[in-house]
Design an enzyme around this catalytic site. Structure first.
Site, PDB file in Angstrom:
ATOM      1  N   LYS A 186       0.563  -0.774   0.250  1.00 18.27           N
ATOM      2  CA  LYS A 186       0.419   0.247  -0.069  1.00 18.27           C
ATOM      3  C   LYS A 186       1.309   1.190  -0.015  1.00 18.27           C
ATOM      4  O   LYS A 186       2.127   1.132   0.376  1.00 18.27           O
ATOM      5  CB  LYS A 186      -0.683   0.472   0.757  1.00 18.27           C
ATOM      6  CG  LYS A 186      -2.280  -0.614   0.986  1.00 18.27           C
ATOM      7  CD  LYS A 186      -2.798  -1.291  -0.408  1.00 18.27           C
ATOM      8  CE  LYS A 186      -4.121  -1.848   0.362  1.00 18.27           C
ATOM      9  NZ  LYS A 186      -3.734  -3.494  -0.263  1.00 18.27           N
TER      10      LYS A 186
HETATM   11  C1  LIG Z   1      -4.692  -4.008   1.054  1.00 17.35           C
HETATM   12  C2  LIG Z   1      -6.599  -4.380   0.902  1.00 17.35           C
HETATM   13  C3  LIG Z   1      -7.351  -4.512   1.512  1.00 17.35           C
HETATM   14  C4  LIG Z   1      -6.571  -5.966   2.868  1.00 17.35           C
HETATM   15  O1  LIG Z   1      -6.167  -4.770   3.430  1.00 17.35           O
HETATM   16  P1  LIG Z   1      -5.229  -5.978   3.877  1.00 17.35           P
HETATM   17  O2  LIG Z   1      -4.159  -4.635   4.892  1.00 17.35           O
HETATM   18  O3  LIG Z   1      -3.923  -6.738   2.828  1.00 17.35           O
HETATM   19  O4  LIG Z   1      -5.489  -6.886   4.620  1.00 17.35           O
HETATM   20  C5  LIG Z   1      -8.778  -4.357   1.603  1.00 17.35           C
HETATM   21  N1  LIG Z   1      -9.637  -3.709   0.998  1.00 17.35           N
HETATM   22  C6  LIG Z   1      -8.690  -2.940  -0.518  1.00 17.35           C
HETATM   23  C7  LIG Z   1      -9.129  -2.579  -1.901  1.00 17.35           C
HETATM   24  C8  LIG Z   1      -7.247  -3.055  -0.510  1.00 17.35           C
HETATM   25  O5  LIG Z   1      -6.356  -3.043  -1.415  1.00 17.35           O
END
Ligand SMILES: *Cc1c(COP(=O)(O)O)cnc(C)c1O
Length: 402
Positions: A186
């Protein structure tokens, strides 16, 4: 998008503070921690940056969605409306609280189509969950007016859009609740981590307790604290929060770099006839983590993605065929294929997604390509890349028929 690309001394210093004290737990151990409260500090930094009164860190973005749904008192048999184009985490969180994920179409914003949302509202609907995929947002004003009309909760999955804004408000802060992920890919990362933001004091109190076994967090000694509600462990560790603390300070620099790289690529592709760009709703500002555009047909989109890859243009995605981000490949959801059986509310309430008509989503997603914008590229690298992409589009993909 990935904050891990620019990782260095600031992150190391924050982590070393935690290692030096040896307190890896975010709560308690007051006397041992040399005054370091990394999770609390990151929560304060998030509150400030996101202009909200409350932020609760948790162990992942998936945990953030789960806790947010629990705070909104979503449970057995409630319906949550979410888009066909998202990450599996969105419906995992819904199922995990006993609720029913109601998938609806996306439009040219690649996020929830407000018309499809309005049609999907029933007496069981409790939440509308737009997912701001690939750095840009849903038409939040339209969704909010649907929520107001039907008394629904607006929960923004802003996991991929931190740093963007809508009507001048940071994404995630517009709805009743907003969720972020700080996983390793992210825009800013903790390694693993997530957060819920809200201006609702009750939701915050619930999130604080629910994510730590129901602890009321008002006692002096953890063992003596009370447990007003049942909860779980969705805590973040001090080590992870420490990384995030260094990264959030760099968020605005990351966004500025993404914007610069995005703009170079976009202006190269804008010259090509037949290409159109993802619609960003009025009053919305992306976080520029992806450049998403449409080809005239599914066939030309497939040709383009193949030619990109053959010409060394990596990190571009054709989501239509993706296992994790588009409903077409979610056979485990369609078959309700879990480890243990689901409640009768879910079994009876889940639409038969094997026969659902999502042709509007298919229309947009089958023609879409999204290219990741990296932080580490030099200007020259971005320009080269943009040139190669433009050449592929002009010379390899034949638009003459369209
Ligand atoms: C990455 C992501 C999640 C989940 O996040 P994690 O930290 O990997 O559990 C949820 N929704 C979206 C749109 C994402 O890109």
């Amino acid at each position: 998008m990935p904050g891990f690309e620019l990782f260095g001394d600031k992150e190391r210093k924050q982590v070393n503070d935690v290692l030096d004290s040896g307190v890896l737990m975010r709560y308690g151990f007051d006397g041992m921690r040399n005054g370091h409260w990394k999770a609390k500090e990151l929560e304060q930094a998030l509150q400030k940056r996101m202009q909200v009164s409350h932020a609760q860190l948790v162990s992942s973005g998936t945990a953030a969605l789960t806790v947010a749904l629990a705070c909104a008192k979503v449970g057995a048999g409630d319906e949550v409306i979410l888009p066909t184009f998202t990450f599996v985490a969105s419906f995992e969180a819904v199922l995990s609280v006993g609720a029913i994920p109601i998938l609806v179409d996306v439009d040219d914003t690649l996020t929830l189509d407000p018309i499809a949302v309005e049609k999907a509202v029933t007496s069981k609907t409790k939440v509308v969950m737009p997912v701001h995929m690939c750095g840009s947002m849903a038409d939040l004003a339209a969704l909010k007016s649907i929520c107001d009309k039907h008394d629904l909760i607006l929960l923004e999955d802003a996991c991929q859009a931190i740093g963007g804004s809508y009507e001048g408000k940071p994404l995630g802060s517009y709805g009743d609740l907003g969720c972020f992920s700080f996983d390793y890919v992210k825009t800013i990362t903790c390694g693993e981590g997530g957060a819920i933001i809200t201006n609702n004091k009750e939701y915050y109190k619930s999130a604080d307790q629910y994510s730590d076994h129901g602890h009321d967090h008002i006692g002096k000694d953890r063992g003596a604290e009370d447990h007003p509600i049942l909860g779980y462990n969705y805590r973040i560790s001090e080590l992870h929060a420490a990384v995030g603390l260094a990264q959030i300070e760099r968020l605005d620099d990351f966004i500025a770099t993404q914007k610069k790289n995005y703009s170079i690529m976009r202006s190269a592709l804008e010259k090509i006839p037949g290409i159109s760009f993802r619609r960003v709703p009025e009053h919305g500002v992306e976080n520029y983590s992806f450049l998403s555009f449409y080809l005239p047909t599914e066939e030309t989109a497939r040709k383009t993605i193949k030619a990109f890859s053959e010409n060394g243009v990596d990190a571009c995605f054709y989501w239509f065929d993706n296992n994790w981000h588009y409903y077409r490949k979610w056979n485990h959801l369609k078959d309700l294929n879990g480890l243990n059986s689901f409640s009768k509310e879910i079994k009876n309430g889940l639409p038969n997604y094997k026969v659902s008509d999502f042709s509007k989503s298919d229309h947009w997603v089958s023609r879409n390509i999204s290219c990741l914008i990296k932080l580490g590229w030099t200007d020259e690298e971005v320009r080269n890349r943009a040139n190669i992409m433009a050449n592929v589009l002009l010379n390899i993909v034949d638009f003459s028929d369209y």
